[in-house]
Structure formats: structure tokens, C-alpha cells
Design a protein around this motif. Sequence first.
Motif, PDB file in Angstrom:
ATOM      1  N   ALA A  39       2.790   8.920 -34.888  1.00  0.00           N
ATOM      2  CA  ALA A  39       3.606   9.845 -35.667  1.00  0.00           C
ATOM      3  C   ALA A  39       4.127  10.974 -34.784  1.00  0.00           C
ATOM      4  O   ALA A  39       5.294  11.377 -34.882  1.00  0.00           O
ATOM      5  CB  ALA A  39       2.792  10.411 -36.831  1.00  0.00           C
ATOM      6  N   ASN A  40       3.273  11.489 -33.898  1.00  0.00           N
ATOM      7  CA  ASN A  40       3.702  12.554 -33.000  1.00  0.00           C
ATOM      8  C   ASN A  40       4.689  12.056 -31.961  1.00  0.00           C
ATOM      9  O   ASN A  40       5.609  12.781 -31.563  1.00  0.00           O
ATOM     10  CB  ASN A  40       2.481  13.197 -32.341  1.00  0.00           C
ATOM     11  CG  ASN A  40       1.743  14.119 -33.293  1.00  0.00           C
ATOM     12  OD1 ASN A  40       2.335  14.687 -34.201  1.00  0.00           O
ATOM     13  ND2 ASN A  40       0.438  14.259 -33.113  1.00  0.00           N
ATOM     14  N   ALA A  77       7.916  12.067 -33.688  1.00  0.00           N
ATOM     15  CA  ALA A  77       8.420  13.438 -33.832  1.00  0.00           C
ATOM     16  C   ALA A  77       9.058  13.939 -32.539  1.00  0.00           C
ATOM     17  O   ALA A  77      10.119  14.578 -32.554  1.00  0.00           O
ATOM     18  CB  ALA A  77       7.281  14.362 -34.253  1.00  0.00           C
ATOM     19  N   HIS A  82      -2.645  16.548 -29.816  1.00  0.00           N
ATOM     20  CA  HIS A  82      -1.620  15.780 -30.510  1.00  0.00           C
ATOM     21  C   HIS A  82      -1.708  14.277 -30.263  1.00  0.00           C
ATOM     22  O   HIS A  82      -0.898  13.525 -30.802  1.00  0.00           O
ATOM     23  CB  HIS A  82      -0.234  16.289 -30.118  1.00  0.00           C
ATOM     24  CG  HIS A  82      -0.004  17.725 -30.488  1.00  0.00           C
ATOM     25  ND1 HIS A  82       0.081  18.155 -31.792  1.00  0.00           N
ATOM     26  CD2 HIS A  82       0.122  18.843 -29.716  1.00  0.00           C
ATOM     27  CE1 HIS A  82       0.273  19.470 -31.820  1.00  0.00           C
ATOM     28  NE2 HIS A  82       0.295  19.907 -30.575  1.00  0.00           N
ATOM     29  N   SER A 104       2.375  12.163 -26.520  1.00  0.00           N
ATOM     30  CA  SER A 104       1.511  13.046 -27.309  1.00  0.00           C
ATOM     31  C   SER A 104       0.442  13.702 -26.444  1.00  0.00           C
ATOM     32  O   SER A 104       0.002  14.819 -26.729  1.00  0.00           O
ATOM     33  CB  SER A 104       0.862  12.269 -28.461  1.00  0.00           C
ATOM     34  OG  SER A 104       0.055  11.220 -27.979  1.00  0.00           O
ATOM     35  N   ASP A 125       2.103  19.446 -36.830  1.00  0.00           N
ATOM     36  CA  ASP A 125       1.182  18.315 -36.768  1.00  0.00           C
ATOM     37  C   ASP A 125       0.129  18.501 -37.853  1.00  0.00           C
ATOM     38  O   ASP A 125      -0.752  19.345 -37.748  1.00  0.00           O
ATOM     39  CB  ASP A 125       0.550  18.273 -35.378  1.00  0.00           C
ATOM     40  CG  ASP A 125      -0.470  17.147 -35.201  1.00  0.00           C
ATOM     41  OD1 ASP A 125      -0.957  16.618 -36.218  1.00  0.00           O
ATOM     42  OD2 ASP A 125      -0.801  16.834 -34.045  1.00  0.00           O
ATOM     43  N   THR A 171       4.008  15.624 -39.220  1.00  0.00           N
ATOM     44  CA  THR A 171       3.333  14.367 -38.910  1.00  0.00           C
ATOM     45  C   THR A 171       2.007  14.294 -39.664  1.00  0.00           C
ATOM     46  O   THR A 171       1.299  15.282 -39.786  1.00  0.00           O
ATOM     47  CB  THR A 171       3.084  14.214 -37.403  1.00  0.00           C
ATOM     48  OG1 THR A 171       2.305  15.308 -36.916  1.00  0.00           O
ATOM     49  CG2 THR A 171       4.401  14.159 -36.651  1.00  0.00           C
ATOM     50  N   MET A 226       5.790  10.085 -40.078  1.00  0.00           N
ATOM     51  CA  MET A 226       6.550  11.264 -39.673  1.00  0.00           C
ATOM     52  C   MET A 226       7.556  11.560 -40.776  1.00  0.00           C
ATOM     53  O   MET A 226       8.265  10.664 -41.244  1.00  0.00           O
ATOM     54  CB  MET A 226       7.291  11.020 -38.357  1.00  0.00           C
ATOM     55  CG  MET A 226       8.096  12.226 -37.895  1.00  0.00           C
ATOM     56  SD  MET A 226       9.436  11.787 -36.768  1.00  0.00           S
ATOM     57  CE  MET A 226      10.510  10.827 -37.834  1.00  0.00           C
TER      58      MET A 226
END
Length: 384
Positions: free
Chosen positions: A98-99, A102, A123, A129, A207, A233, A247
Motif C-alpha cells: 500500500a505504501n 502511495a 513504512h 517503503s 500511513d 494507506t 491505498m
Amino acid sequence: MSSLFPTYQRWELSAKSGKGATLKDTNGATYLDFVGGIAVCNLGHCHPKVIEALTTQAESLWHVSNLFQIEGQEQAAAMLAEQSSGDYVFFCNSGTEANEAAIKLARKHSGKNHIISLKNSFHGRTLGSMAATGQSKIHEGFGTMLQSFSYATFNDIESVKEQISADTAAIMIEVVQGEGGVRIIEPEFAQQLQALCKEYHILLIVDEVQTGIGRTGKPFGYQHFDLSPDIITVAKGLGNGFPVGAMIGKDFLQPAFQPGSHGSTFGGNPLAMAVVKAVLETVFEDQFLQQVQEKAEVFQTYLHQSLQGKKSVKDIRILGLMAGIECHEPVAEFITQARERGLLVLQAGPNVIRLLPPLVVTNEELKQAADILAQVVDQKTAAV
């Protein structure tokens, strides 16, 4: 001899079964689980609604790929958008993914490379990340990090301003630094960040992998601080143990993520979406979130009554059902002793005990945990 890479410092504990806030190991011992898979099992172990949703879906369809229309994705995405500041959702398999999404979205939308994150943040462990993570110990041994990240000081707006350049695409934060010691963002700093992003046309990424999905008593942790992030996220509690991440982005970001720009083979598959839908239908109920807030107040009272004034205890920090007990000394021994007394807790840095009870925990279980921690701290003091 194990055939596994030794990437984890494992406890001498093998779990066999779980229900709610309790775990039973292969030797028959029972534990009060305030680890919860590291903020994953927000609805506790083996929640009946989640089991039913997964079992029902498993009997009809597991996977078809994202070339197909997947109704469950539309339903889950609508629920996340309704409860957040975002409008569109991308599903993946973890918080790290997800990060990564992003980071890619922020760079593609803005045409810029630089992202500011915060020291002691966490992260994820993929290359992007990991570079976003403001901890050198996470970077060590992996060569040159992605060069487009720099790190400001948590709750220090001047340090953030010093990092801004013409190439800055986004600022990436956690409202509670979980791995960084359960450190809670100051409301003034949160508002200063929001204003800074608006002034310089910088995206705000929050986050919520550890703080989202009801953990703090609201759908998302940022909602305690009157923030309106452009990108959010989530993972962990989103699937209650089933691997899934997401995300969430605002409407104006949608043109940057068109067909071919990003993807995931398994992201948003029918199994994951059935679980997510069951989780969100439960957690996002107003009454459920109200109960989490009430339990958080009770827990805070118990922790202060049991631990405030203890020689070893420096600070008690709590937001919702996410608590950190900072001590004047390393806490590894405290965590071992708590486990021996039937309470599972985590470290968050060398000197912080982290507690992540399931949102379905009872007040009696919260009291039991506080009492065990008091016994552990008292034993240490007596030994000295």
C-alpha cells in the motif's frame, strides 16, 4: 534444523488456537493476546462473521485476476471511501505494498521525486517503503537507499520546512509512530503540516497501516487530528489476519493511476474482499466504535492506576486501544516476564512496551493486563 531463513527473532511459543483476545499454545497454556498479530486481529481471533464470510466465499470462487469485474472490490472500496477523505481505492496484499502504491501515485501525479518522511517512522521493508522509513537500522546492509527521501523530526514543523524543495511531491506521516515507540502526533503539528502542504501544493500521505480500521476508536487515526490526507494507506486490521492492503486517494489523483500504471496479481481477490467487507461492516458501525472509545478510556485508567509512579515507568501513551509504556530501562525482560504470566505484549524500540489488544477485548481482560504489567514492574523494582 529449520529450512526457514532466520529473519525473525521468534519466541519459544507455538500457537495452536485462538478465540477473541486469548491464544492457546501447543502445550495447552492460555495467553491474553495483546499483540494481535501486531495490530492485525482487531476483531480478535476467529471472529464468527469473518469466518463465515471467508468460508462462504471459498466455496464459490477464490481468484480470477483483475482483468475481471470483482463486485467485492467495488463494495469494499465504497465503504473505505465513505469513511475516509478519499474517493478511489487500490487493493493490494500488505501495508508495504500500500505504501509503495502511495509513493508511486504521489510521484506520478506530481511529476516530482522528493518525499519527506519522519525520523523513527516505519513504512515497510521493500526498497521504496524501506527508503521512506526513518530508521537507519532498517536500511543497514541493503546498499544505497532510494535517494528521493529525506527525514524530518516528528512534531517539529521547522525541521519539516527545512526539507521542502521545488522537487517535493509529498509528506508521509504516521499519526502514531507504532514501531517508533507509540509516539502520538501533536495536534498543533498536525495542523501545521496540513497548512504547509496546502501552501506548497504538497500531497499529504498518512500511513494508517497500524492505526486504521478502528484501532484508535475512529475509522482512521488521522480523524482525531482534523486532517484531510490526500492519500491514506491501510492493511493489518483491514483483513483481520487475511493478507490484504489498500491505498485510498482523493478524486484529483485518479488520472495518474490509469490502466497499466500499477497493478497486483492477487490484490483485491474475492477471498480478500469477502473478509474486508465483513470486517468493515463490523468495525465501521457507530456503536462498535463508541465501545472502542469507552474501552480506551477504561484501559487508560487501569494503566495509570497500575503503573503511574512506578520507578521503572517514564511515560504512558495511549490513543484508542494502542498503548505504549515507556520505561527508564530496556523492556525485553518485562516482556518475557509478562509472557510467563500469560500476557503477550510487544516492544516498540528498546524502552517501550507496546499493547495492541483486540477491539473486542473486555474490560476484565484490560484490567487483567494492567495488573500483570504492574506485577512485572514491581518484581523488577523488588529485585533492585
